[in-house]
Design a protein around this motif. Structure first.
Motif, PDB file in Angstrom:
ATOM      1  N   GLN A 196      41.455  56.336  36.190  1.00 21.26           N
ATOM      2  CA  GLN A 196      40.581  57.516  36.095  1.00 21.26           C
ATOM      3  C   GLN A 196      39.880  57.601  34.740  1.00 21.26           C
ATOM      4  OE1 GLN A 196      42.721  61.195  36.500  1.00 21.26           O
ATOM      5  NE2 GLN A 196      40.933  62.463  36.028  1.00 21.26           N
ATOM      6  N   TYR A 197      40.606  57.282  33.662  1.00 24.06           N
ATOM      7  CA  TYR A 197      40.073  57.483  32.321  1.00 24.06           C
ATOM      8  C   TYR A 197      39.156  56.353  31.862  1.00 24.06           C
ATOM      9  CZ  TYR A 197      43.071  61.479  31.195  1.00 24.06           C
ATOM     10  OH  TYR A 197      43.659  62.717  31.154  1.00 24.06           O
ATOM     11  N   LEU A 198      39.417  55.146  32.345  1.00 24.99           N
ATOM     12  CA  LEU A 198      38.693  53.990  31.815  1.00 24.99           C
ATOM     13  C   LEU A 198      37.697  53.451  32.828  1.00 24.99           C
ATOM     14  CD1 LEU A 198      41.658  52.106  30.133  1.00 24.99           C
ATOM     15  CD2 LEU A 198      40.091  53.742  29.118  1.00 24.99           C
ATOM     16  N   PRO A 199      36.520  53.044  32.362  1.00 27.84           N
ATOM     17  CA  PRO A 199      35.544  52.450  33.284  1.00 27.84           C
ATOM     18  C   PRO A 199      36.079  51.142  33.846  1.00 27.84           C
ATOM     19  CG  PRO A 199      34.863  52.169  31.007  1.00 27.84           C
ATOM     20  CD  PRO A 199      36.039  53.087  30.980  1.00 27.84           C
ATOM     21  N   SER A 200      35.852  50.908  35.106  1.00 26.97           N
ATOM     22  CA  SER A 200      36.393  49.707  35.738  1.00 26.97           C
ATOM     23  C   SER A 200      35.445  49.206  36.815  1.00 26.97           C
ATOM     24  CB  SER A 200      37.779  49.997  36.355  1.00 26.97           C
ATOM     25  OG  SER A 200      37.680  51.027  37.323  1.00 26.97           O
TER      26      SER A 200
END
Length: 378
Positions: A196-200
């Motif tokens: 959720q927190y990190l772009p992937s």
């Protein structure tokens, strides 16, 4: 024979200048050999730190992955397919990625974030402070207290930070068996929060971690995973794959090898020349011993004793000096990666034995050719 060896010892130490020159040459060579190989061992140890810290039996990954940091996301169906295979106790995803966090001081710091399976938290580190259940709290992260810990301003429980415009809170401080190689702090959180927190990319599982019911199931699992186009490696195989990458596919292994060979050549040149010069200066004494009845094998024993005594003394001094330097460096520089292993010590010992053998061989040839008549006639 003990009397002959005592004479050999006195001959060796009588000229203190040449004796210390021999010791310094071998000590310096051993120091460089152990130091270079220890740095390499430290790099290999830290490069596979995540594998050791997580502790999974089997890692499933893309075949192009060479190191833990070089992750290629796996499709979701791989996890489902692996969970249906016989011989597996359980399989969980692991997220591994990098991020830039903003500290409360306003400074920015790169970090490595590991997202653990929400249900099992498999691979979680041992906590020094805090409760592992708090990782489920809103914005919860666990920080690893290693050599990189201070780069995050030595956070305490409750310390806040920002990661990709999301609020993060330190809920635990953990310790691990081995620190990382790349000089960045490590944070643990749940898999869902990391995603959720990190772009992937479209897929988010960096690795799939397996625990086996029995080790006998590994060949079948490896084969089934290969049919899907992916790779299943045991913990030991993955560590070896990482070591091979840094040894053969980067310049680290080549540079360390060259430095080790140069150290050996320096030690061989210094000790060989000095020991041969020492033999020439004592040629009359060896001739006198031969004239009064000393046998060739006794003269050979004297030279071998002198070479062995000098080599082992220099070896001990070199190893001790290297250990002292590493001890001091690791206290002054927490990121310093160096590790003395039995392999390092064995390699240095073998090279010292070779140096002693070459040096003594040159001297033995000279002594065996001497004739007492030539000595007394001179």
């Amino acid at each position: 024979m003990s009397g002959i060896l005592l004479i050999a010892y006195k001959l060796l130490t009588n000229d203190k200048g040449k004796f210390f020159s021999l010791l310094i040459g071998i000590t310096f060579a051993v120091f460089l050999m152990v130091q270079m190989t220890s740095i390499f061992a430290g790099i290999l140890n830290r490069s596979s730190a995540t594998v050791a810290n997580i502790g999974a039996d089997v890692w499933i990954m893309d075949p192009a992955v060479n190191t833990v940091a070089n992750t290629i996301p796996l499709p979701d169906y791989v996890l489902d397919a692996v969970r249906s295979m016989p011989g597996i106790r359980y399989a969980v995803p692991l997220y591994s990625g990098g991020a830039l966090v903003k500290l409360s001081s306003g400074a920015y710091q790169a970090v490595s974030i590991l997202g653990l399976d929400d249900t099992s938290l498999f691979g979680r580190p041992e906590l020094e402070q805090g409760n592992i259940r708090d990782i489920y709290a809103e914005n919860g992260f666990i920080v690893v207290k290693d050599s990189e810990y201070q780069k995050l301003d030595s956070p305490k429980i409750g310390t806040e930070f920002e990661v990709n415009d999301h609020r993060g809170v330190i809920v635990g401080i953990a310790k691990v068996s081995s620190g990382g190689l790349f000089g960045v702090p490590t944070l643990y959180t749940t898999y869902s929060r990391a995603v959720q927190y990190l772009p992937s990319t479209r897929y988010t599982s960096s690795y799939i971690l397996l625990q086996l019911k029995t080790r006998d199931a590994m060949p079948a699992i490896r084969k089934e995973v290969a049919k899907m186009g992916y790779l299943a490696l045991t913990k030991e195989d993955f560590v070896q794959r990482i070591s091979d990458f840094y040894t053969y596919r980067t310049g680290i292994g080549t540079n360390i090898l060259l430095m080790t060979v140069m150290s050996f050549i320096v030690g061989l040149a210094i000790s060989g020349q000095t020991f041969y010069s020492f033999t020439l200066e004592n040629l009359e004494k060896f001739g006198a011993l031969k004239a009064i009845g000393a046998k060739s094998r006794e003269l050979v024993s004297m030279i071998l004793f002198q070479a062995t005594f000098t080599a082992l003394t220099g070896y001990g001094l070199g190893v001790g000096l290297c250990a002292l330097l590493i001890f001091i460096a690791q206290h002054l520089l927490p990121d310093y990666a160096s590790l003395i292993t039995f392999g390092n010590l064995g390699l240095a010992f073998a090279m010292v034995v070779l140096i002693a053998a070459v040096s003594s061989y040159i001297s033995i040839r000279k002594v065996l050719r001497i004739e007492p008549f030539d000595i007394f006639r001179g």
